[in-house]
Design a protein around this motif. Structure first.
Motif, PDB file in Angstrom:
ATOM      1  N   ALA A   8       0.777  -1.350  -0.045  1.00 24.75           N
ATOM      2  CA  ALA A   8      -0.070  -0.124  -0.196  1.00 24.75           C
ATOM      3  C   ALA A   8       0.960   1.225  -0.036  1.00 24.75           C
ATOM      4  O   ALA A   8       0.212   2.269  -0.051  1.00 24.75           O
ATOM      5  N   CYS A   9       2.158   1.142   0.075  1.00 23.36           N
ATOM      6  CA  CYS A   9       3.121   2.325   0.051  1.00 23.36           C
ATOM      7  C   CYS A   9       2.973   2.979  -1.100  1.00 23.36           C
ATOM      8  O   CYS A   9       3.049   2.413  -2.251  1.00 23.36           O
ATOM      9  N   VAL A  10       3.010   4.210  -1.157  1.00 30.33           N
ATOM     10  CA  VAL A  10       3.053   5.198  -2.317  1.00 30.33           C
ATOM     11  C   VAL A  10       4.077   6.035  -2.417  1.00 30.33           C
ATOM     12  O   VAL A  10       4.120   6.964  -3.068  1.00 30.33           O
ATOM     13  N   GLY A  29      10.970   1.854  -5.673  1.00 32.62           N
ATOM     14  CA  GLY A  29       9.914   2.698  -5.819  1.00 32.62           C
ATOM     15  C   GLY A  29       9.268   2.762  -4.430  1.00 32.62           C
ATOM     16  O   GLY A  29       7.848   2.973  -4.553  1.00 32.62           O
ATOM     17  N   LYS A  30       9.681   2.040  -3.485  1.00 31.46           N
ATOM     18  CA  LYS A  30       8.734   2.016  -2.360  1.00 31.46           C
ATOM     19  C   LYS A  30       9.802   2.281  -1.124  1.00 31.46           C
ATOM     20  O   LYS A  30      10.995   1.953  -1.126  1.00 31.46           O
ATOM     21  N   THR A  47       2.890   7.754  11.565  1.00 29.98           N
ATOM     22  CA  THR A  47       2.742   8.713  10.386  1.00 29.98           C
ATOM     23  C   THR A  47       2.349   8.428   9.062  1.00 29.98           C
ATOM     24  O   THR A  47       2.110   9.405   8.279  1.00 29.98           O
ATOM     25  N   CYS A  48       2.260   7.165   8.712  1.00 31.53           N
ATOM     26  CA  CYS A  48       2.165   6.826   7.234  1.00 31.53           C
ATOM     27  C   CYS A  48       0.510   7.274   6.922  1.00 31.53           C
ATOM     28  O   CYS A  48      -0.228   6.737   7.579  1.00 31.53           O
ATOM     29  N   PRO A  49       0.550   8.052   5.976  1.00 35.77           N
ATOM     30  CA  PRO A  49      -0.838   8.285   5.337  1.00 35.77           C
ATOM     31  C   PRO A  49      -1.785   7.299   4.827  1.00 35.77           C
ATOM     32  O   PRO A  49      -2.922   7.347   4.731  1.00 35.77           O
ATOM     33  N   THR A  50      -1.085   6.208   4.408  1.00 35.37           N
ATOM     34  CA  THR A  50      -1.940   5.259   3.747  1.00 35.37           C
ATOM     35  C   THR A  50      -2.092   3.899   4.606  1.00 35.37           C
ATOM     36  O   THR A  50      -2.332   3.029   4.140  1.00 35.37           O
ATOM     37  N   SER A  51      -1.496   3.980   5.884  1.00 33.10           N
ATOM     38  CA  SER A  51      -1.495   2.605   6.844  1.00 33.10           C
ATOM     39  C   SER A  51      -0.757   1.607   6.030  1.00 33.10           C
ATOM     40  O   SER A  51      -1.021   0.480   6.347  1.00 33.10           O
TER      41      SER A  51
END
Length: 56
Positions: A8-10, A29-30, A47-51
């Motif tokens: 799920a990392c962006v 890329g992650k 702090t991760c916005p996408t969990s």
């Protein structure tokens, strides 16, 4: 227990600056967490916005 970055990392990088031991870096890329350096504080997950960070 160390943390890991899921698919799920962006690649926003928000977690990297929060890590007190600099265990997070970019690869393919992650963001990735070096399990040998991780102290399991959970700062990155908080702090991760996408969990995208969870306990391994």
């Amino acid at each position: 227990m160390a943390y890991k970055v899921t698919d799920a990392c962006v690649n926003c990088g928000a977690c990297e600056g929060e890590c007190p031991v600099s265990a997070i870096s970019e690869a393919d890329g992650k963001r990735v967490i070096n399990a040998d350096e991780c102290i399991s504080c959970g700062s990155c997950a908080g702090t991760c916005p996408t969990s995208a960070i969870e306990e391994a």
